[in-house]
Design an enzyme around this catalytic site. Structure first.
Site, PDB file in Angstrom:
ATOM      1  N   ARG A 153      50.783  33.697  39.436  1.00  0.00           N
ATOM      2  CA  ARG A 153      50.796  34.043  40.859  1.00  0.00           C
ATOM      3  C   ARG A 153      50.541  32.820  41.738  1.00  0.00           C
ATOM      4  NH1 ARG A 153      47.704  36.211  45.004  1.00  0.00           N
ATOM      5  NH2 ARG A 153      45.694  35.869  44.009  1.00  0.00           N
ATOM      6  N   HIS A 186      37.854  37.585  40.077  1.00  0.00           N
ATOM      7  CA  HIS A 186      37.754  37.697  38.611  1.00  0.00           C
ATOM      8  C   HIS A 186      36.411  38.336  38.259  1.00  0.00           C
ATOM      9  CE1 HIS A 186      37.778  36.981  34.444  1.00  0.00           C
ATOM     10  NE2 HIS A 186      38.615  35.962  34.441  1.00  0.00           N
ATOM     11  N   HIS A 225      47.457  45.976  43.189  1.00  0.00           N
ATOM     12  CA  HIS A 225      46.687  45.617  44.390  1.00  0.00           C
ATOM     13  C   HIS A 225      47.437  44.600  45.248  1.00  0.00           C
ATOM     14  CE1 HIS A 225      42.832  47.515  43.048  1.00  0.00           C
ATOM     15  NE2 HIS A 225      43.326  47.272  41.852  1.00  0.00           N
ATOM     16  N   ASN A 237      36.383  49.152  43.073  1.00  0.00           N
ATOM     17  CA  ASN A 237      37.290  50.121  43.693  1.00  0.00           C
ATOM     18  C   ASN A 237      36.494  51.088  44.563  1.00  0.00           C
ATOM     19  OD1 ASN A 237      39.701  49.206  42.579  1.00  0.00           O
ATOM     20  ND2 ASN A 237      39.664  50.624  40.865  1.00  0.00           N
TER      21      ASN A 237
HETATM   22 FE1  HDE Z   1      42.177  45.092  38.202  1.00  0.00          FE
HETATM   23  N1  HDE Z   1      43.605  43.645  38.205  1.00  0.00           N
HETATM   24  N2  HDE Z   1      42.552  45.459  36.258  1.00  0.00           N
HETATM   25  N3  HDE Z   1      40.861  46.664  38.209  1.00  0.00           N
HETATM   26  N4  HDE Z   1      41.806  44.794  40.132  1.00  0.00           N
HETATM   27  C1  HDE Z   1      43.975  42.937  39.274  1.00  0.00           C
HETATM   28  O1  HDE Z   1      44.305  40.618  39.281  1.00  0.00           O
HETATM   29  C2  HDE Z   1      43.220  44.644  35.433  1.00  0.00           C
HETATM   30  C3  HDE Z   1      40.539  47.463  37.159  1.00  0.00           C
HETATM   31  C4  HDE Z   1      40.840  45.379  40.887  1.00  0.00           C
HETATM   32  O2  HDE Z   1      41.990  41.867  46.032  1.00  0.00           O
HETATM   33  C5  HDE Z   1      44.920  41.822  38.915  1.00  0.00           C
HETATM   34  O3  HDE Z   1      44.448  38.992  40.816  1.00  0.00           O
HETATM   35  C6  HDE Z   1      43.154  45.120  34.078  1.00  0.00           C
HETATM   36  C7  HDE Z   1      39.359  48.226  37.437  1.00  0.00           C
HETATM   37  C8  HDE Z   1      40.925  44.912  42.251  1.00  0.00           C
HETATM   38  O4  HDE Z   1      42.797  40.247  44.798  1.00  0.00           O
HETATM   39  C9  HDE Z   1      45.024  41.928  37.390  1.00  0.00           C
HETATM   40  C10 HDE Z   1      42.413  46.282  34.136  1.00  0.00           C
HETATM   41  C11 HDE Z   1      38.978  47.865  38.704  1.00  0.00           C
HETATM   42  C12 HDE Z   1      41.975  44.004  42.270  1.00  0.00           C
HETATM   43  C13 HDE Z   1      44.140  43.109  37.094  1.00  0.00           C
HETATM   44  C14 HDE Z   1      42.040  46.481  35.506  1.00  0.00           C
HETATM   45  C15 HDE Z   1      39.932  46.897  39.163  1.00  0.00           C
HETATM   46  C16 HDE Z   1      42.503  43.950  40.926  1.00  0.00           C
HETATM   47  C17 HDE Z   1      46.204  41.806  39.692  1.00  0.00           C
HETATM   48  C18 HDE Z   1      42.060  47.235  33.022  1.00  0.00           C
HETATM   49  C19 HDE Z   1      37.800  48.391  39.507  1.00  0.00           C
HETATM   50  C20 HDE Z   1      42.506  43.244  43.461  1.00  0.00           C
HETATM   51  C21 HDE Z   1      46.118  40.628  40.634  1.00  0.00           C
HETATM   52  C22 HDE Z   1      41.400  46.639  31.951  1.00  0.00           C
HETATM   53  C23 HDE Z   1      36.523  48.092  38.898  1.00  0.00           C
HETATM   54  C24 HDE Z   1      41.719  41.996  43.697  1.00  0.00           C
HETATM   55  C25 HDE Z   1      44.893  39.974  40.295  1.00  0.00           C
HETATM   56  C26 HDE Z   1      42.206  41.312  44.935  1.00  0.00           C
HETATM   57  C27 HDE Z   1      43.552  43.119  40.537  1.00  0.00           C
HETATM   58  C28 HDE Z   1      43.929  43.526  35.841  1.00  0.00           C
HETATM   59  C29 HDE Z   1      41.305  47.616  35.946  1.00  0.00           C
HETATM   60  C30 HDE Z   1      39.838  46.331  40.482  1.00  0.00           C
HETATM   61  C31 HDE Z   1      46.414  42.043  36.834  1.00  0.00           C
HETATM   62  C32 HDE Z   1      43.784  44.471  32.872  1.00  0.00           C
HETATM   63  C33 HDE Z   1      38.658  49.213  36.494  1.00  0.00           C
HETATM   64  C34 HDE Z   1      40.049  45.333  43.417  1.00  0.00           C
HETATM   65  O5  HDE Z   1      44.539  40.786  36.766  1.00  0.00           O
END
Ligand code: HDE
Length: 686
Positions: free
Chosen positions: A373, A343, A79, A152
């Protein structure tokens, strides 16, 4: 009553007020160093003689250059490319029966929000219109602390357990050896992952659908994806899924257009959002919830904890509970959009987690990633991340600490400060985790109830219109067609032969492999009309129309049209060969907004060719003008004209009798406006 009164009915936006304390405006100010010293010279560094070496002593040069050298921070691991806006959320009626969350109690309360939209795979400078899932992350600045709904635009996910997330991301990011391709899943490692991790089948269907190429952030749904819990005052819990429903409906680009846009305007989505807000066309979404009673946990043919499954809306209706309006662009991209830290574990009393293993893993990852970050544990103090209510605890020190905590005591329990800051009781607003009874052996296994990977992929397929199905087939043929390994291509077809025979055959034919003879497609026959974009809201508001005109255009026709479009909420721009004002056949002048070189049909929802003999003749002589009309037609957009304008349509190879091509009689623009509202005219495709 909690110590943080959830009522904020004074009408003021508390977050905006808080940010005001941090805003800096340089207008009319003298240049200073970061120490406040006024600077007299900013063009020339301090040198020993005019042609001599620069001196270390030049503190202003050193400070300016050092800051510059460190102006970048790591981009988000996923993202990375995103865009955000401020706004407000209001609940329609009290949700007291279901949750004690303060911001969901009182319709007179407006809760400030900050929403960041994003793509997932691409790096920070990649294009907006790539085929990808879009992030839809909302921070509610509630009086009980920040609540983050980090969702999402697709309601399901590729994997069922967080431990697989690094593998998934390694597979879809550019390949390890050569960092190719950027912001695209059309390559071997992604499809190798898909073929060998069957749980991804359902989400891949969504990713190959039109959902992955939205027309606008303003025209996307949002989903919390996971199952959460609502908990009310009585401690009673229900499973809940969150939905954002855009007031403008759910609309997409077509793939050829999306690819062209990535070159013509890589900022297409961010610009669309920015300009809409600047114009006062504030985008709105309604918040909906699906709820399942705890005792009904096992009543469905999917596991409510499985993030690869939807709860079909026809089975579990979406209750609309409130509205979010985005009404202010950030002042500064880096300070706000880049530094915001979401978060899924930022919750408030009344909202709790479920045992979804994907959600459980996310609860660890998000704080952890901010540490590298944003450079340390105090990122919650950055203006955009601060809650609007006070925060007190014994966490001290660390990089970039900004608060000045008074007194010698930073531990609990203590007697010197009579135990302050002291935990609050639930009545005082203290968060108490829902006391779900859990018992089990420590195992590293997946529940059998998570093992059906194909029924909902088939449900999705069954729910698509013919046109949407064609788009999905083409997307597969494009993406899998770019895969170099024949074996991976074959494995992908093998996988999707478990979903639908026709789909598998069509992919196989496109990429030159065979459908396995033993294929056993899912027997799912149900469909969910709510999943098809064909059933969405269709309205003209906020659409953008190009009016092609040259000297000699028909003034009454164009000015009448412009007025009618404006009334319908449609923006129009005059596109001509140069930026010189054009004059009509009657001598009236009109300003030009774009030229045939600075604009392109992909930047508009529809095109109108102005009548007027000389104007049309001039346009016919310019290749860009016929291409403009031809592409708009190929992308299924509304096309309008009157009088001699039909000649340009003919020159562009446009069939005037085709759907969505409106030849206006007696200057009545209504049919054209209706054609624009339809978004696209798929009848041309079938
Ligand atoms: Fe994320 N995801 N994600 N994700 N995600 C990040 O956090 C992660 C998942 C989502 O505009 C990271 O700050 C894991 C689902 C959005 O700043 C990180 C897993 C959904 C955003 C991270 C998922 C999301 C992130 C990268 C699987 C929809 C952007 C930078 C267990 C429900 C937020 C950060 C923004 C961002 C981890 C799966 C949505 C790495 C480990 C499912 C919208 O922490």
């Amino acid at each position: 009553m909690s110590t943080n009164d959830p009522k904020n009915s004074s009408g003021e936006n508390k977050k905006d007020k808080q940010l005001q304390a941090f805003r800096v405006n340089n207008k009319g100010k003298k240049l200073t160093t970061n120490q406040g010293l006024r600077i007299s010279e900013d063009e020339h560094s301090l040198k020993a003689g005019v042609r001599g070496p620069t001196l270390m002593e030049d503190f202003h040069f050193r400070e300016k250059m050092t800051h510059f050298d460190h102006e970048r921070i790591p981009e988000r691991i996923v993202h990375a490319r995103g865009y955000a806006a401020h706004g407000e959320f209001e609940v329609y009626e009290s949700m007291k029966e279901f949750t004690k969350a303060g911001f969901l109690q009182d319709p007179s309360v407006k809760t400030p929000v900050f929403v960041r939209f994003s793509t997932v795979a691409g790096s920070r400078g990649s294009g907006d219109t790539v085929r990808d899932v879009r992030g839809f992350a909302t921070k509610f600045y509630t009086e009980e602390g920040n609540y983050d709904l980090v969702g999402n635009n697709i309601p399901v996910f590729f994997i069922q357990d967080a431990i697989k997330f690094p593998d998934l991301v390694h597979a879809f990011k550019p390949e390890q050896h050569n960092e190719i391709p950027q912001a695209s899943t059309a390559h071997d490692t992604f499809w190798d992952f898909v073929a060998n991790n069957t749980e991804s089948a359902h989400t891949v269907m969504w990713a190959m659908s039109d959902r992955a190429i939205p027309r606008s952030y303003r025209m996307m749904e949002g989903f919390g994806v996971h199952t959460f819990r609502f908990v009310n005052e009585q401690g009673q819990a229900r499973f809940v899924k969150f939905h954002w429903k855009p007031k403008l409906g759910v609309h997409s680009l077509v793939w050829d257009e999306a690819q062209r846009l990535a070159g013509k305007n890589p900022d297409f989505h961010r610009q669309d959002l920015y300009e809409a807000i600047e114009k006062g066309d504030y985008p709105e979404w309604e918040l909906g919830v699906q709820m399942i009673e705890e005792e009904d946990e096992f009543k469905f043919n999917f596991d409510v904890l499985d993030p690869t499954k939807v709860w079909p809306e026809e089975l579990v209706p979406v209750k609309i509970i409130g509205k979010m309006t985005l009404n202010r662009n950030p002042d500064n991209y880096f300070s706000e959009t880049e530094q915001v830290a979401f978060h899924p574990g930022h919750v408030v009393p009344g909202i709790d987690f479920s045992n979804d293993p994907l959600l459980q893993g996310r609860l660890f990852s998000y704080t952890d990633t901010q540490l590298s970050r944003l450079g340390g544990p105090n990122f919650h103090e950055l203006p955009i991340n601060r809650p609007v209510c006070p925060f007190h605890n014994n966490q001290r020190d660390g990089m970039h600490r900004m608060t000045i905590n008074q007194g010698p005591v930073a531990y609990h329990k203590n007697s010197l400060e009579t135990n302050d800051p002291a935990p609050a009781t639930e009545e005082e607003g203290g968060y108490a985790h829902y006391q779900e009874k859990v018992e089990g052996r420590k195992v590293q296994q997946r529940s059998d109830s998570f093992k059906d990977h194909f029924s909902q992929a088939k449900l999705f397929w069954n729910s698509m219109s013919e046109v949407e199905k064609q788009h999905i087939i083409k997307a597969f043929r494009f993406e899998v067609g770019k895969v170099k390994s024949k074996s991976v291509q074959q494995q992908v077809v093998n996988l999707f032969s478990h979903v639908d025979a026709d789909l598998a055959e069509q992919i196989a034919a496109g990429v030159g492999v065979k459908v396995p003879t033993s294929a056993q497609p899912s027997q799912e026959t149900a469909s969910s009309p709510a999943l098809s974009q064909e059933n969405t809201i269709k309205a003209p508001a906020t659409r953008k129309v190009a009016i092609l005109a040259e000297d000699g255009f028909n003034f009454e026709e164009v000015s009448g049209l412009k007025d009618a479009l404006k009334k319908a909420g449609i923006t129009s721009e005059i596109v001509s060969e140069t930026l010189n004002p054009i004059s009509s056949s009657g001598g009236q002048e009109l300003e030009v907004d774009q030229t045939l070189l600075t604009s392109d049909s992909v930047l508009y929802d529809a095109v109108y060719v102005a009548g007027g003999k000389d104007s049309v003749n001039s346009l016919k002589a310019v290749k860009e003008a016929t291409t403009f009309v031809n592409e708009a037609f190929a992308h299924f957009k509304a096309i309008g004209t009157a009088g001699e304008g039909t000649e340009l349509l003919a020159a562009a190879g446009v069939d005037s009798s085709a759907a969505g091509v409106e030849i206006l009689e007696s200057r009545n623009s209504e049919s054209f406006i209706q054609a624009v509202a339809q978004h696209r005219h798929w009848a041309r495709q079938v």
